[in-house]
Design a protein around this motif. Sequence first.
Motif, short mmCIF file in Angstrom:
data_model
loop_
_atom_site.label_atom_id
_atom_site.label_comp_id
_atom_site.label_asym_id
_atom_site.label_seq_id
_atom_site.Cartn_x
_atom_site.Cartn_y
_atom_site.Cartn_z
N PHE A 1 0.84 -1.20 0.00
CA PHE A 1 0.00 0.00 0.00
C PHE A 1 0.87 1.24 0.00
O PHE A 1 2.07 1.20 0.30
CB PHE A 1 -0.94 0.02 1.22
CG PHE A 1 -0.21 0.24 2.53
CD1 PHE A 1 0.32 -0.83 3.23
CD2 PHE A 1 -0.04 1.54 3.02
CE1 PHE A 1 1.00 -0.61 4.42
CE2 PHE A 1 0.64 1.75 4.23
CZ PHE A 1 1.16 0.68 4.92
N ARG A 2 0.24 2.33 -0.32
CA ARG A 2 0.90 3.63 -0.23
C ARG A 2 -0.13 4.61 0.32
O ARG A 2 -1.27 4.63 -0.14
CB ARG A 2 1.36 4.09 -1.61
CG ARG A 2 2.09 5.41 -1.57
CD ARG A 2 2.34 5.96 -2.96
NE ARG A 2 2.73 7.37 -2.82
CZ ARG A 2 4.00 7.76 -2.76
NH1 ARG A 2 4.97 6.90 -2.90
NH2 ARG A 2 4.28 9.03 -2.60
N VAL A 3 0.26 5.38 1.30
CA VAL A 3 -0.63 6.39 1.87
C VAL A 3 0.09 7.72 1.83
O VAL A 3 1.16 7.88 2.42
CB VAL A 3 -1.01 6.06 3.34
CG1 VAL A 3 -2.00 7.07 3.88
CG2 VAL A 3 -1.55 4.66 3.46
N ASP A 4 -0.46 8.69 1.11
CA ASP A 4 0.23 9.97 0.96
C ASP A 4 0.44 10.65 2.31
O ASP A 4 1.45 11.32 2.51
CB ASP A 4 -0.57 10.88 0.02
CG ASP A 4 -0.44 10.43 -1.43
OD1 ASP A 4 0.52 9.68 -1.73
OD2 ASP A 4 -1.28 10.82 -2.24
N ALA A 5 -0.51 10.48 3.24
CA ALA A 5 -0.39 11.12 4.55
C ALA A 5 0.87 10.64 5.28
O ALA A 5 1.52 11.41 5.98
CB ALA A 5 -1.63 10.85 5.39
N VAL A 6 1.21 9.37 5.12
CA VAL A 6 2.42 8.83 5.75
C VAL A 6 3.66 9.49 5.15
O VAL A 6 4.58 9.90 5.86
CB VAL A 6 2.50 7.29 5.58
CG1 VAL A 6 3.87 6.76 5.97
CG2 VAL A 6 1.41 6.62 6.42
N GLU A 7 3.68 9.61 3.84
CA GLU A 7 4.84 10.20 3.17
C GLU A 7 4.98 11.68 3.57
O GLU A 7 6.09 12.16 3.80
CB GLU A 7 4.71 10.06 1.65
CG GLU A 7 4.50 8.62 1.16
CD GLU A 7 5.56 7.66 1.66
OE1 GLU A 7 6.74 8.04 1.75
OE2 GLU A 7 5.20 6.50 1.99
N ARG A 8 3.85 12.37 3.67
CA ARG A 8 3.89 13.77 4.10
C ARG A 8 4.42 13.88 5.51
O ARG A 8 5.23 14.75 5.83
CB ARG A 8 2.48 14.39 4.03
CG ARG A 8 2.12 14.97 2.68
CD ARG A 8 0.97 15.95 2.79
NE ARG A 8 -0.21 15.36 3.41
CZ ARG A 8 -1.12 14.65 2.73
NH1 ARG A 8 -0.97 14.44 1.44
NH2 ARG A 8 -2.16 14.12 3.35
N LEU A 9 3.95 12.97 6.38
CA LEU A 9 4.37 12.98 7.79
C LEU A 9 5.88 12.79 7.90
O LEU A 9 6.55 13.46 8.67
CB LEU A 9 3.63 11.88 8.55
CG LEU A 9 3.96 11.74 10.03
CD1 LEU A 9 3.57 13.00 10.80
CD2 LEU A 9 3.26 10.52 10.62
N ILE A 10 6.41 11.88 7.12
CA ILE A 10 7.85 11.61 7.19
C ILE A 10 8.64 12.83 6.70
O ILE A 10 9.66 13.19 7.28
CB ILE A 10 8.19 10.31 6.42
CG1 ILE A 10 7.66 9.13 7.24
CG2 ILE A 10 9.70 10.19 6.20
CD1 ILE A 10 7.66 7.82 6.53
N ARG A 11 8.14 13.48 5.64
CA ARG A 11 8.82 14.72 5.20
C ARG A 11 8.80 15.76 6.31
O ARG A 11 9.77 16.48 6.53
CB ARG A 11 8.14 15.27 3.94
CG ARG A 11 8.58 14.57 2.67
CD ARG A 11 8.26 15.41 1.43
NE ARG A 11 6.84 15.59 1.24
CZ ARG A 11 6.04 14.70 0.64
NH1 ARG A 11 6.54 13.58 0.16
NH2 ARG A 11 4.76 14.94 0.49
N GLN A 12 7.69 15.81 7.01
CA GLN A 12 7.52 16.77 8.11
C GLN A 12 8.48 16.44 9.26
O GLN A 12 9.11 17.32 9.83
CB GLN A 12 6.08 16.70 8.58
CG GLN A 12 5.60 17.84 9.42
CD GLN A 12 4.15 17.60 9.84
OE1 GLN A 12 3.34 17.12 9.04
NE2 GLN A 12 3.83 17.91 11.07
N ILE A 13 8.59 15.15 9.59
CA ILE A 13 9.49 14.71 10.66
C ILE A 13 10.92 15.11 10.33
O ILE A 13 11.71 15.48 11.19
CB ILE A 13 9.39 13.17 10.86
CG1 ILE A 13 8.03 12.81 11.46
CG2 ILE A 13 10.51 12.66 11.76
CD1 ILE A 13 7.75 11.31 11.43
N SER A 14 11.27 15.04 9.05
CA SER A 14 12.65 15.31 8.65
C SER A 14 13.06 16.73 9.02
O SER A 14 14.24 17.03 9.17
CB SER A 14 12.84 15.06 7.16
OG SER A 14 12.22 16.09 6.42
N GLU A 15 12.07 17.62 9.18
CA GLU A 15 12.41 18.99 9.59
C GLU A 15 12.75 19.06 11.08
O GLU A 15 13.36 20.01 11.54
CB GLU A 15 11.24 19.94 9.27
CG GLU A 15 11.03 20.07 7.78
CD GLU A 15 9.69 20.72 7.44
OE1 GLU A 15 9.05 21.29 8.35
OE2 GLU A 15 9.29 20.63 6.27
#
Length: 145
Positions: A105-119
């Motif tokens: 599966f792929r969930v865009d919200a997860v990918e967004r969250l990880i980009r956010q965590i990277s900050e």
Amino acid sequence: MFAFQNPHPNLIAALESGGYRVTAPRRAIANLLEQKQEGFSVEALSDELPSVGRATVYRTIKLFHAAGVVCKLATINGSHMYSLCRNDHHHHHTVCVECGAVEEFRVDAVERLIRQISEDIPGEIVSHHLELYVNCGACPETKGK
Ligand SMILES: [Zn+2]
Ligand SMILES: [Zn+2]
Ligand SMILES: [Zn+2]
């Protein structure tokens, strides 16, 4: 949420297009893998193929992984297993803790969250893996749970 329902990858075609020879042991491994809905370890696969040496099974799975037709994932206890890859793009996996069925599966919200965590964390995220361990609800062990 996007679940992938593609048919299995064509393992033999992946070998051929990667310039690898399709030897008899590789073909035997591919034939066995093409029936697998569940995750598998090299050891278990090797036990199912007594005619093929374990080292050959190991090398062939690494080769399929390098060719992008087999995914490497962590089991719930942290060891490694593999599953057939059903899409070319970045994705994650669910693993049934009872029957071992693997879905992608792929969930865009997860990918967004990880980009956010990277900050918020030091360093730069270069990759990530995410496995969700589930009761699949489709196997006898988890029906009605
Ligand atoms: Zn996958
Ligand atoms: Zn299950
Ligand atoms: Zn991801």
